[in-house]
Design a protein around this motif. Structure first.
Motif, PDB file in Angstrom:
ATOM      1  N   PHE A 175      -7.864  13.277 -11.080  1.00  0.00           N
ATOM      2  CA  PHE A 175      -9.126  12.681 -11.749  1.00  0.00           C
ATOM      3  C   PHE A 175      -9.208  11.081 -12.069  1.00  0.00           C
ATOM      4  CE2 PHE A 175     -11.141  11.793 -15.910  1.00  0.00           C
ATOM      5  CZ  PHE A 175     -12.636  12.134 -15.586  1.00  0.00           C
ATOM      6  N   MET A 176      -8.267  10.772 -12.848  1.00  0.00           N
ATOM      7  CA  MET A 176      -8.309   9.337 -13.079  1.00  0.00           C
ATOM      8  C   MET A 176      -8.311   8.351 -12.037  1.00  0.00           C
ATOM      9  SD  MET A 176      -5.777   9.016 -16.735  1.00  0.00           S
ATOM     10  CE  MET A 176      -4.587  10.014 -16.133  1.00  0.00           C
ATOM     11  N   TRP A 177      -7.194   8.864 -11.057  1.00  0.00           N
ATOM     12  CA  TRP A 177      -6.935   7.942  -9.728  1.00  0.00           C
ATOM     13  C   TRP A 177      -8.403   8.035  -9.095  1.00  0.00           C
ATOM     14  CZ3 TRP A 177      -1.591   6.596  -8.964  1.00  0.00           C
ATOM     15  CH2 TRP A 177      -1.456   5.613  -7.962  1.00  0.00           C
ATOM     16  N   MET A 178      -8.978   9.148  -8.759  1.00  0.00           N
ATOM     17  CA  MET A 178     -10.118   8.921  -7.814  1.00  0.00           C
ATOM     18  C   MET A 178     -11.334   8.424  -8.477  1.00  0.00           C
ATOM     19  SD  MET A 178     -11.482  12.963  -8.411  1.00  0.00           S
ATOM     20  CE  MET A 178     -13.191  13.021  -8.262  1.00  0.00           C
ATOM     21  N   PHE A 179     -11.523   8.498  -9.620  1.00  0.00           N
ATOM     22  CA  PHE A 179     -12.503   7.351 -10.267  1.00  0.00           C
ATOM     23  C   PHE A 179     -12.197   6.079 -10.197  1.00  0.00           C
ATOM     24  CE2 PHE A 179     -14.509  11.177 -12.105  1.00  0.00           C
ATOM     25  CZ  PHE A 179     -15.775  10.743 -12.480  1.00  0.00           C
ATOM     26  N   LEU A 180     -10.859   5.812 -10.506  1.00  0.00           N
ATOM     27  CA  LEU A 180     -10.420   4.333 -10.211  1.00  0.00           C
ATOM     28  C   LEU A 180     -10.962   3.726  -9.136  1.00  0.00           C
ATOM     29  CD1 LEU A 180      -9.124   1.792 -11.316  1.00  0.00           C
ATOM     30  CD2 LEU A 180      -6.931   2.857 -10.885  1.00  0.00           C
ATOM     31  N   LEU A 236      -3.922   2.212  -3.038  1.00  0.00           N
ATOM     32  CA  LEU A 236      -4.858   2.731  -4.367  1.00  0.00           C
ATOM     33  C   LEU A 236      -5.951   3.630  -3.695  1.00  0.00           C
ATOM     34  CD1 LEU A 236      -5.605   1.350  -7.937  1.00  0.00           C
ATOM     35  CD2 LEU A 236      -7.425   2.245  -6.253  1.00  0.00           C
ATOM     36  N   PHE A 237      -6.686   3.088  -2.881  1.00  0.00           N
ATOM     37  CA  PHE A 237      -8.001   3.512  -2.395  1.00  0.00           C
ATOM     38  C   PHE A 237      -7.523   5.091  -1.664  1.00  0.00           C
ATOM     39  CE2 PHE A 237     -11.378   4.885   0.440  1.00  0.00           C
ATOM     40  CZ  PHE A 237     -12.426   4.938  -0.766  1.00  0.00           C
ATOM     41  N   VAL A 238      -6.608   4.734  -0.615  1.00  0.00           N
ATOM     42  CA  VAL A 238      -6.007   5.975  -0.111  1.00  0.00           C
ATOM     43  C   VAL A 238      -5.681   7.067  -0.905  1.00  0.00           C
ATOM     44  CG1 VAL A 238      -4.398   6.761   1.753  1.00  0.00           C
ATOM     45  CG2 VAL A 238      -5.694   4.413   2.136  1.00  0.00           C
ATOM     46  N   ALA A 239      -4.853   6.620  -1.812  1.00  0.00           N
ATOM     47  CA  ALA A 239      -4.291   7.613  -2.750  1.00  0.00           C
ATOM     48  C   ALA A 239      -5.665   8.306  -3.410  1.00  0.00           C
ATOM     49  CB  ALA A 239      -3.318   6.979  -3.757  1.00  0.00           C
ATOM     50  N   GLY A 240      -6.654   7.538  -3.682  1.00  0.00           N
ATOM     51  CA  GLY A 240      -7.890   8.200  -4.384  1.00  0.00           C
ATOM     52  C   GLY A 240      -8.411   9.216  -3.721  1.00  0.00           C
ATOM     53  N   ASP A 283       0.847  -1.087  -0.089  1.00  0.00           N
ATOM     54  CA  ASP A 283       0.069  -0.096   0.072  1.00  0.00           C
ATOM     55  C   ASP A 283       0.772   1.347  -0.104  1.00  0.00           C
ATOM     56  OD1 ASP A 283      -2.496  -1.440   0.123  1.00  0.00           O
ATOM     57  OD2 ASP A 283      -2.050  -1.680   2.378  1.00  0.00           O
ATOM     58  N   TRP A 284       1.857   1.260   0.963  1.00  0.00           N
ATOM     59  CA  TRP A 284       2.757   2.548   0.867  1.00  0.00           C
ATOM     60  C   TRP A 284       3.595   2.634  -0.489  1.00  0.00           C
ATOM     61  CZ3 TRP A 284       1.619   6.078   4.049  1.00  0.00           C
ATOM     62  CH2 TRP A 284       1.211   5.677   5.471  1.00  0.00           C
ATOM     63  N   ILE A 285       3.673   1.582  -1.115  1.00  0.00           N
ATOM     64  CA  ILE A 285       4.383   1.496  -2.177  1.00  0.00           C
ATOM     65  C   ILE A 285       3.699   2.212  -3.473  1.00  0.00           C
ATOM     66  CG2 ILE A 285       5.623   0.445  -4.367  1.00  0.00           C
ATOM     67  CD1 ILE A 285       6.527  -1.681  -2.395  1.00  0.00           C
ATOM     68  N   VAL A 286       2.388   1.847  -3.235  1.00  0.00           N
ATOM     69  CA  VAL A 286       1.443   2.509  -4.182  1.00  0.00           C
ATOM     70  C   VAL A 286       1.242   4.077  -4.042  1.00  0.00           C
ATOM     71  CG1 VAL A 286      -1.137   2.619  -5.013  1.00  0.00           C
ATOM     72  CG2 VAL A 286      -0.020   0.478  -4.661  1.00  0.00           C
ATOM     73  N   SER A 330      -7.602  -5.787   0.039  1.00  0.00           N
ATOM     74  CA  SER A 330      -6.430  -6.234   0.675  1.00  0.00           C
ATOM     75  C   SER A 330      -5.204  -5.426  -0.073  1.00  0.00           C
ATOM     76  CB  SER A 330      -6.241  -7.556   0.527  1.00  0.00           C
ATOM     77  OG  SER A 330      -6.119  -7.909  -1.092  1.00  0.00           O
ATOM     78  N   SER A 331      -3.993  -5.546   0.512  1.00  0.00           N
ATOM     79  CA  SER A 331      -2.792  -4.716  -0.102  1.00  0.00           C
ATOM     80  C   SER A 331      -2.640  -5.236  -1.697  1.00  0.00           C
ATOM     81  CB  SER A 331      -1.550  -5.054   0.741  1.00  0.00           C
ATOM     82  OG  SER A 331      -0.556  -4.250   0.165  1.00  0.00           O
ATOM     83  N   PRO A 332      -2.410  -4.563  -2.552  1.00  0.00           N
ATOM     84  CA  PRO A 332      -1.975  -2.928  -2.513  1.00  0.00           C
ATOM     85  C   PRO A 332      -3.379  -2.069  -2.768  1.00  0.00           C
ATOM     86  CG  PRO A 332      -1.335  -3.637  -4.607  1.00  0.00           C
ATOM     87  CD  PRO A 332      -1.808  -5.063  -3.773  1.00  0.00           C
TER      88      PRO A 332
END
Length: 474
Positions: free
Chosen positions: A180-185, A313-317, A7-10, A307-309
């Motif tokens: 934008f792309m990350w939050m939608f994903l 991805l969601f936290v970054a979103g 997760d931290w890598i993402v 689960s990881s990762p």
């Protein structure tokens, strides 16, 4: 929520890409037009991405609203706004792009004079203060770290400063494209996993109050009308004006907003839908959240389903959703200082270099002020709501008349601004004095926006006609 190495890598990859975008576009920012409007060359995809992502900084508020009103959140936070977006796109967006202006006070000065621009600039600054979003990002950082909220707000502020300071509006819009792309994903994945876990409408019907599946969400007509009125915020939001002014051409501004409506619809579905699944799961005993922490529903739901990762991805979103709003508001507020006050009143002949420097200084000033506000008032969203009512009451009538209807002179605009703001302030003050069960009680049960707009309109018309009669006699 606990995060693993993956997760931290993402999250690190996300931060690295944002940094790379900033560095790349810093070298391309040289003139005032480039720094403030990205050279007025925003293509349709960039225009759509930056405007869509700018509108969801209060993501935790969506989950809270869904908790109380279920599907009603889509009515008052979605459907009403789609209607206003469409009106703005069809009747105003092309006009803004055809004007040689940068900001709302530019338009006010052209139509009503410098005094109206000066007063309008104050209300504009009030409406785009980024404090609520710096606070939201700070809360998120504190959630995942041993840092205090104050330390987290300082870090969130520094993150926003970096790329707005270096690359200006170009940095904001191109990081917005990525965010934008990350939050939608992130939210599409969350919604899919929730649907896959609990199935369709039957699960929601079984575990949510009946009113949560009604389009009104159990809200009274009065409450619904209040939120319908607040959607008019779009007509005086500097982010809309700045992006329309920066569009490649008038058609891009118009078609861009119409395209945005489709993306806002999709995001509202997955965001509100995910929250509804979360609260249904909480009711069914399949999800647990400490009492008083329901605003973290999205994080709790992601922790349960991912689960990881994917958690990373969601936290970054979530970070993308908040950051794309915080940086836009920070930059627009800074432009309000540099363009609408330094350039207009102190140095009209300022070179491009001086305007860019002034904007960068304004970014720092605004960031420090907003961070201090977020630290001093951890419930700053209530202040933001109140000041938003005041700003909208002051600006809406005068701004709409610059595009349609009979336009009066500067005296009418000033009278309208002062009357609308004064009445909204008095209405808010009355409500605060007469609190009941923790909620303000307003005269006649009417929210401040409507009497504010009514008096603003009357002041505009009366002052305009009196001024016209006076000039006719002369």
């Amino acid at each position: 929520m606990t995060l693993g190495t993956g997760d931290w890598i993402v999250i690190a990859v996300y931060v690295g890409i944002v940094a790379a975008i900033t560095i790349w576009h810093t070298a391309k920012t040289t003139t005032t037009s480039e720094f403030l409007l990205a050279g007025r060359r925003l293509t349709l995809p960039i225009f759509v991405a930056t405007l869509v992502s700018t509108w969801y900084g209060g993501i935790f508020g969506i989950s809270e609203f869904t908790e109380y009103y279920g599907l009603g959140a889509w009515l008052v936070q979605g459907i009403f706004w789609y209607i206003i977006y469409a009106v703005f796109a069809l009747f105003i967006a092309e006009k803004i792009r055809s004007m040689p202006f940068y900001t709302i006070p530019d338009i006010l000065e052209n139509n009503y004079g410098k005094k109206a621009a000066f007063v309008g600039g104050i209300f504009t600054y009030i409406m785009v203060n980024p404090a609520p979003y710096l606070l939201s990002l700070g809360i998120l950082i504190a959630y995942f770290s041993p840092l205090t909220l104050v330390e987290s707000i300082i870090i969130s502020t520094c993150l926003c400063i970096i790329y707005t300071y270096l690359a200006g509006f170009r940095g904001v819009v191109y990081t917005d494209l990525f965010q934008f792309m990350w939050m939608f994903l992130a939210f599409i994945v969350l919604f899919y996993l929730a649907y896959n876990e609990w199935g369709g409408i039957e699960f929601l019907q079984k575990n949510l109050p009946e009113t949560h599946l009604q389009i009104t969400g159990g809200m009274s007509t009065g409450v619904i009308l209040v939120w319908a009125g607040l959607a008019c915020w779009v007509f005086v939001d500097p982010n809309f004006y700045q992006r329309c002014a920066a569009a490649k051409n008038p058609k891009t501004a118009k078609h861009g907003i119409l395209t945005c409506i489709a993306f806002w619809l999709v995001f509202d579905i997955v965001a509100i839908g995910s929250a509804m699944y979360g609260f249904a799961a909480l009711s069914a005993g399949e999800l647990s959240i400490p009492p008083g922490n329901n605003k973290y529903m999205y994080l709790a739901l992601a922790d349960h389903l991912m689960s990881s990762p994917l958690k990373g991805l969601f936290v970054a979103g979530i970070v993308s959703t908040i950051m794309s709003t915080a940086d836009s508001f920070l930059f627009v507020a800074a432009v309000n200082i540099s363009r609408d006050y330094y350039w207009r009143y102190l140095n009209r002949e300022a070179s491009d270099e001086k305007v860019v420097v002034a904007t960068r200084i304004a970014i720092l000033i605004t960031a420090v002020f907003s961070a201090a506000l977020a630290i001093a008032l951890p419930k700053v969203t209530q202040l933001w709501y109140a000041l938003g009512n005041i700003g909208l009451s002051a600006l809406l009538i005068s701004m709409l008349r610059t595009f349609y209807g009979k336009k009066h002179g500067g005296h009418a605009a000033l009278a309208s601004m002062f009357a609308g703001a004064a009445v909204a302030c008095l209405w808010l003050l009355f409500g605060l004095i007469h609190m009941k069960n923790g909620f303000p009680v307003y005269p006649l049960g009417v929210e401040p926006l409507y009497p504010g707009l009514l008096l603003s309109y009357l002041a505009y018309e009366i002052s305009g006609r009196l001024s016209h009669e006076s000039n006719s006699k002369k």
